[in-house]
Design an enzyme around this catalytic site. Structure first.
Site, PDB file in Angstrom:
ATOM      1  CG  ASP A  33     -11.485   0.940   7.153  1.00 55.16           C
ATOM      2  OD1 ASP A  33     -10.826   1.926   7.767  1.00 55.16           O
ATOM      3  OD2 ASP A  33     -10.849  -0.265   7.288  1.00 55.16           O
ATOM      4  NE  ARG A  48     -12.925  -1.377   3.889  1.00 59.13           N
ATOM      5  CZ  ARG A  48     -12.360  -0.500   3.110  1.00 59.13           C
ATOM      6  NH1 ARG A  48     -10.910  -0.340   2.539  1.00 59.13           N
ATOM      7  NH2 ARG A  48     -13.180   0.500   2.692  1.00 59.13           N
ATOM      8  NE  ARG A  96      -5.376  -4.480   2.016  1.00 60.33           N
ATOM      9  CZ  ARG A  96      -6.319  -3.447   2.426  1.00 60.33           C
ATOM     10  NH1 ARG A  96      -7.251  -3.228   2.144  1.00 60.33           N
ATOM     11  NH2 ARG A  96      -5.831  -2.851   3.692  1.00 60.33           N
ATOM     12  CG  HIS A 125      -6.042  -0.161  -1.982  1.00 63.93           C
ATOM     13  ND1 HIS A 125      -6.600   0.524  -0.614  1.00 63.93           N
ATOM     14  CD2 HIS A 125      -6.533  -1.231  -2.091  1.00 63.93           C
ATOM     15  CE1 HIS A 125      -7.651  -0.641  -0.257  1.00 63.93           C
ATOM     16  NE2 HIS A 125      -7.554  -1.465  -1.066  1.00 63.93           N
ATOM     17  CB  CYS A 179      -9.200   6.294   0.581  1.00 63.07           C
ATOM     18  SG  CYS A 179      -7.474   6.054   0.006  1.00 63.07           S
TER      19      CYS A 179
HETATM   20  N1  ARG Z   1      -8.622   0.986   6.209  1.00 65.43           N
HETATM   21  C1  ARG Z   1      -8.688   0.872   4.761  1.00 65.43           C
HETATM   22  C2  ARG Z   1      -8.143  -0.408   4.285  1.00 65.43           C
HETATM   23  O1  ARG Z   1      -7.183  -0.835   4.667  1.00 65.43           O
HETATM   24  C3  ARG Z   1      -8.286   2.077   4.082  1.00 65.43           C
HETATM   25  C4  ARG Z   1      -8.590   2.074   2.559  1.00 65.43           C
HETATM   26  C5  ARG Z   1      -8.187   3.122   1.971  1.00 65.43           C
HETATM   27  N2  ARG Z   1      -8.912   3.083   0.521  1.00 65.43           N
HETATM   28  C6  ARG Z   1      -8.096   3.206  -0.704  1.00 65.43           C
HETATM   29  N3  ARG Z   1      -8.927   3.266  -1.482  1.00 65.43           N
HETATM   30  N4  ARG Z   1      -6.729   3.371  -0.658  1.00 65.43           N
HETATM   31  O2  ARG Z   1      -8.739  -1.257   3.666  1.00 65.43           O
END
Ligand code: ARG
Length: 273
Positions: free
Chosen positions: A68, A93, A138, A167, A261
């Protein structure tokens, strides 16, 4: 009204090691096929688009085992020459955070470390003189106070309520100092009321646009780069005088990501805010 494009400096990360081999949002299905070569070609197209628009694109070296890492927006928040590093919610991550931190430090930004979960520009968007900060999935609400202390912009908490729009940058896009576009259904009633108050002229996106990650767009104040599939949103943007550029990022969308992203804005100092 004349719409001036502001030259941007972006940070991006080539999806050399991109894959969907875990699921930390509802878009990710590790059993579904991903075309890794196509992902790289689509990402190259995005980078080329920025260069053709006259923007500057810095690259961070991708790290094997961090699929990612292509989502550079989650690498930090960079405003007025200050960079706040990130702390990911998910262990998959976690190792991206020090890699991005080292890049910011090497590039000469003044560094600040997060005290709580904070996923960078994925959840923190500068809109004029306000910092819009997402929470609910998040970034921790507690980190909003730290953002305000570090950057000195009033922070407005945005409560996200739909797990597909986990997000802030999947539910809202900043078009210029005064204008945003967003999906009302992605926000709590209170946050919707705040958005109406702050941005009475905002563009409301449809669920169909949001479901192709249409709000995960990048604007320089004149040109808006957005997923090619978000056709209604593109039409509304053109009605307002923006020039739209559709990009197909079908492979990266399988990880829940779109153009924004993949793109971290590097704001040097007050002048290039
Ligand atoms: N697979 C990543 C996650 O879930 C995707 C992140 C996408 N980034 C964003 N800025 N929306 O963390």
């Amino acid at each position: 009204m004349t719409m001036d494009a502001i030259r941007q400096r972006f940070l991006m990360c080539r999806p050399t090691y991109f894959a969907v081999d875990y699921a930390i949002n509802p878009w990710m299905d590790p059993t579904a096929p991903v075309d890794a070569d196509l992902a790289i070609r689509q990402w190259e197209q995005l980078r080329r688009t920025y260069l053709d628009l006259g923007h500057e694109v810095d690259l961070i070296e991708p790290v094997a085992g961090l699929p990612d890492m292509v989502f550079a927006a989650n690498g930090g928040t960079v405003i007025d020459g200050r960079a706040m590093a990130v702390q990911f919610r998910d262990p998959q991550r976690a190792d991206e955070a020090p890699a991005y931190r080292a890049w910011f430090e090497g590039a000469g930004f003044e560094m600040y470390d997060p005290k709580h979960v904070n996923e960078g520009e994925g959840d923190v968007l500068l809109a004029g003189d306000h910092l819009l900060a997402g929470t609910g999935f998040r970034t921790a609400h507690a980190s909003h106070a730290q953002l305000q202390e570090i950057f000195g912009y009033p922070v407005i908490t945005m409560q996200l309520v739909d797990p597909r729009f986990y997000h802030l940058d999947t539910a809202l896009t900043v078009l210029d100092e005064r204008t945003v576009a967003y999906l009302p259904e992605a926000f709590s009633p209170g946050s919707r009321a705040v958005l109406r108050r702050l941005f009475p002229d905002a563009i409301h996106a449809t669920m169909a646009d949001a479901e192709v990650l249409g709000l995960n767009a990048v604007s320089d104040g004149r040109h808006v780069v957005l997923p090619a599939q978000a056709t209604d949103l593109a039409a509304k943007l053109r009605d307002r005088g923006y020039e739209t550029i559709g990009i197909d990022l079908s492979e990266l969308r399988k990880a829940g990501g779109g153009p924004k992203c993949c793109t971290l804005r590097l704001r040097q100092g007050k002048a290039s805010k």
